[in-house]
Scaffold this active site. Structure first.
Site, PDB file in Angstrom:
ATOM      1  N   GLU A   1      10.820  -8.261  -3.261  1.00  0.00           N
ATOM      2  CA  GLU A   1      11.419  -7.040  -2.703  1.00  0.00           C
ATOM      3  C   GLU A   1      10.799  -6.858  -1.331  1.00  0.00           C
ATOM      4  OE1 GLU A   1      11.665  -3.671  -1.134  1.00  0.00           O
ATOM      5  OE2 GLU A   1      10.440  -2.897  -2.780  1.00  0.00           O
ATOM      6  N   LEU A   2      11.629  -7.075  -0.289  1.00  0.00           N
ATOM      7  CA  LEU A   2      11.103  -7.210   1.060  1.00  0.00           C
ATOM      8  C   LEU A   2      11.581  -6.057   1.950  1.00  0.00           C
ATOM      9  CD1 LEU A   2      11.577 -11.080   1.255  1.00  0.00           C
ATOM     10  CD2 LEU A   2       9.612  -9.782   0.403  1.00  0.00           C
TER      11      LEU A   2
ATOM     12  N   CYS B   1      10.484   0.806   2.258  1.00  0.00           N
ATOM     13  CA  CYS B   1      11.540  -0.189   2.471  1.00  0.00           C
ATOM     14  C   CYS B   1      12.915   0.435   2.348  1.00  0.00           C
ATOM     15  CB  CYS B   1      11.391  -1.328   1.463  1.00  0.00           C
ATOM     16  SG  CYS B   1       9.860  -2.257   1.613  1.00  0.00           S
TER      17      CYS B   1
ATOM     18  N   TRP C   1       0.794  -1.218   0.000  1.00  0.00           N
ATOM     19  CA  TRP C   1       0.000   0.000   0.000  1.00  0.00           C
ATOM     20  C   TRP C   1       0.835   1.281   0.000  1.00  0.00           C
ATOM     21  CZ3 TRP C   1       1.870   2.530   4.090  1.00  0.00           C
ATOM     22  CH2 TRP C   1       2.427   1.764   5.122  1.00  0.00           C
ATOM     23  N   ASN C   2       2.142   1.203   0.304  1.00  0.00           N
ATOM     24  CA  ASN C   2       2.874   2.439   0.606  1.00  0.00           C
ATOM     25  C   ASN C   2       3.154   3.299  -0.641  1.00  0.00           C
ATOM     26  OD1 ASN C   2       4.643   0.410  -0.174  1.00  0.00           O
ATOM     27  ND2 ASN C   2       6.340   1.165   1.050  1.00  0.00           N
TER      28      ASN C   2
ATOM     29  N   GLU D   1      13.053  -3.394  11.515  1.00  0.00           N
ATOM     30  CA  GLU D   1      12.712  -2.424  10.480  1.00  0.00           C
ATOM     31  C   GLU D   1      11.764  -1.389  11.085  1.00  0.00           C
ATOM     32  OE1 GLU D   1      11.151  -2.175   5.868  1.00  0.00           O
ATOM     33  OE2 GLU D   1      10.466  -3.837   7.125  1.00  0.00           O
TER      34      GLU D   1
ATOM     35  N   LYS E   1      -2.982  -8.501  -7.136  1.00  0.00           N
ATOM     36  CA  LYS E   1      -3.587  -8.629  -5.810  1.00  0.00           C
ATOM     37  C   LYS E   1      -2.956  -7.521  -4.966  1.00  0.00           C
ATOM     38  CE  LYS E   1      -4.437  -9.802  -1.479  1.00  0.00           C
ATOM     39  NZ  LYS E   1      -4.294  -8.714  -0.485  1.00  0.00           N
ATOM     40  N   HIS E   2      -3.702  -6.440  -4.754  1.00  0.00           N
ATOM     41  CA  HIS E   2      -3.160  -5.291  -4.043  1.00  0.00           C
ATOM     42  C   HIS E   2      -3.443  -5.422  -2.540  1.00  0.00           C
ATOM     43  CE1 HIS E   2      -1.111  -1.587  -4.185  1.00  0.00           C
ATOM     44  NE2 HIS E   2      -1.564  -1.164  -5.343  1.00  0.00           N
TER      45      HIS E   2
ATOM     46  N   GLY F   1       6.771  -6.504  -0.110  1.00  0.00           N
ATOM     47  CA  GLY F   1       6.114  -6.541   1.195  1.00  0.00           C
ATOM     48  C   GLY F   1       7.083  -6.911   2.296  1.00  0.00           C
ATOM     49  N   SER F   2       6.546  -7.426   3.371  1.00  0.00           N
ATOM     50  CA  SER F   2       7.367  -7.777   4.524  1.00  0.00           C
ATOM     51  C   SER F   2       8.139  -9.060   4.267  1.00  0.00           C
ATOM     52  CB  SER F   2       6.493  -7.949   5.765  1.00  0.00           C
ATOM     53  OG  SER F   2       5.696  -9.120   5.643  1.00  0.00           O
TER      54      SER F   2
END
Length: 457
Positions: free
Chosen positions: A228-229, A262, A130-131, A359, A154-155, A206-207
């Site tokens: 990409e985490l 991130c 969402w960021n 984080e 899939k958002h 995401g995470s």
């Protein structure tokens, strides 16, 4: 089940959305599979023309898209407008460069006309956060479409309006029906979607925890992944750096998007001899940031996207202070409606404190003081993450050598870390694998195929 989007600045609900039924999901998958087979046969110049049309629509509707972003996740409106422009520029970049990046590579052999070609993989499942609700998807979709793939999006479930607007964007740009399909589904349904035989690969931003779960599912299915985490990016300032310039960049590096990125710099690792100067310059600038209504054009920092995110960042700040960190500014949730938290600076943080080991996905900066460059690199690397890093020094020859020692997917010298269509983006260690953007990114979702042609007898 329904999704409810909420304005994080007011805590008021915006709109309710019904999750897609099994029949609707099946329809989108079927459309995507059919559309991709045809799209792969379209000449690359025509595909690039479609990217230019996407860029045109993004700019035409920039104000509306930016307002949607701001109301669903709280980004200041000026940053949301910049996000849309970045999406448009990236589409134009791939429209001009995709034919170069995807051109056949001749191989020098005794065989005639041997080469490497880049064929599309098919339908890619894009699990997005969402960021940066438009940018995160467009930076994947632009090169993927140019390469002949298509996508099922899939958002994140707090930005359903953005998700559906992205689907409509491609329709308005004149792309074939079904080429980009959005599914409004619960997170628990992702595994079944990924397992569908029409899905060829998956990309996720995401995470780390969610990345591991999706990686395990995709790995069991032998499907390609780009992940990409999370990140805990170091911002290293050596004694010979331009301190004022470094401090000014540090404010933007930490507090843009309310620190919800991130690649936000999170650990400010400063050589002891200049630490007091840096901290004074940094805090002075931080305390001038205007926090407030994200729709106001002069607001520099909005709310966090959810109440839980504010609770998490406050807990990290509190635990770090209890462990001995010194609070210089901020440190308490702001009163009133909205998920607001002030820009916060902690000094004398040690590598074992929460602000350094976890984080920090919010507006809190951790200053860590070190004796020299050797210790700075050692602490920078003492993390499970490896996404980006910034290094500030006036000795560029030394900087080049030190950059090779930093364990990260990108090192920015005398600049803040940022994603840019021209260069690859991604991480190592718990920050994921694979690359987006640049020429490496456009090839991630291709079959890099060897075509070996023997002599004609």
């Amino acid at each position: 089940m329904t999704l409810v989007s909420t304005n994080p600045a007011t805590e008021r609900p915006l709109q309710r959305y019904e999750l897609h039924s099994c029949a609707e999901i099946e329809n989108r998958l079927a459309q995507a599979a059919t559309a991709q087979l045809a799209w792969a046969q379209v000449d690359i110049e025509q595909r690039c023309g479609a990217l230019r049309r996407i860029a045109d629509v993004l700019r035409q509707k920039r104000a509306a898209y930016a307002l949607l972003i701001t109301r669903e996740m709280g980004k200041p409106i000026t940053e949301a407008e910049s996000e849309i422009e970045k999406c448009a520029a990236t589409c134009e970049f791939y429209a001009s460069q995709a034919p170069v990046f995807l051109a056949d590579l001749p191989v020098s052999t005794s065989a005639a006309d041997s080469r490497v070609v880049f064929d599309p993989l098919g339908v890619v499942l894009a699990v997005m956060p969402w960021n940066y609700p438009f940018w995160q998807f467009i930076r994947f979709a632009a090169p993927a479409l140019a390469a002949g793939n298509d996508a099922i999006l899939k958002h994140a479930n707090n930005v359903p309006g953005c998700a559906l607007a992205l689907e409509q964007l491609f329709v308005e740009a004149g792309l074939p029906d079904g080429l980009i399909g959005t599914v409004l589904i619960d997170a628990s349904q992702v595994a079944a979607l990924l397992a569908d035989e029409r899905i060829a690969a998956v990309t996720l931003t995401g995470s780390t925890a969610v990345g591991k779960l999706v990686a395990a599912q995709a790995g069991a299915l032998m499907k390609k992944q780009v992940l990409e985490l999370g990140g805990s990016d170091p911002f290293i300032v050596l004694a010979d750096a331009d301190i004022e310039a470094a401090a000014a960049a540090a404010v933007k590096a930490r507090f843009s998007n309310t620190g919800q990125s991130c690649i936000s710099s999170k650990r400010f690792i400063i050589e002891q001899s200049v630490a007091d100067r840096f901290v004074e310059a940094f805090v002075r600038r931080v305390e001038t940031l205007k926090v407030g209504d994200p729709e106001a054009p002069d607001t520099q920092m909005g709310p966090l996207a959810r109440a839980s995110l504010r609770a998490d960042i406050h807990a990290q700040v509190t635990r770090s202070i209890e462990a001995g960190a010194k609070l210089l500014t901020g440190g308490q949730p702001l009163p009133g409606p909205g998920f607001f938290y002030p820009p916060t600076v902690l000094d004398h943080v040690t590598p074992a404190m929460a602000a350094a080991t976890e984080e920090t996905f919010g507006p809190a900066a951790a200053v860590i003081r070190v004796e020299d460059a050797r210790q700075a690199i050692e602490i920078a690397n003492a993390t499970e993450f490896g996404l980006g890093a910034a290094l500030w020094t006036s000795d560029l020859e030394r900087a080049s050598a030190l950059a090779r020692q930093i364990q990260a997917g990108a090192v920015f010298i005398n600049a803040l870390v940022a994603s840019d269509a021209r260069v690859p983006f991604g991480g190592i260690k718990q920050s994921g694998y694979g690359r987006e953007l640049g020429d490496f990114g456009i090839r991630e979702f291709t079959n890099i195929k060897t075509v070996w042609q023997g002599p004609n007898h």
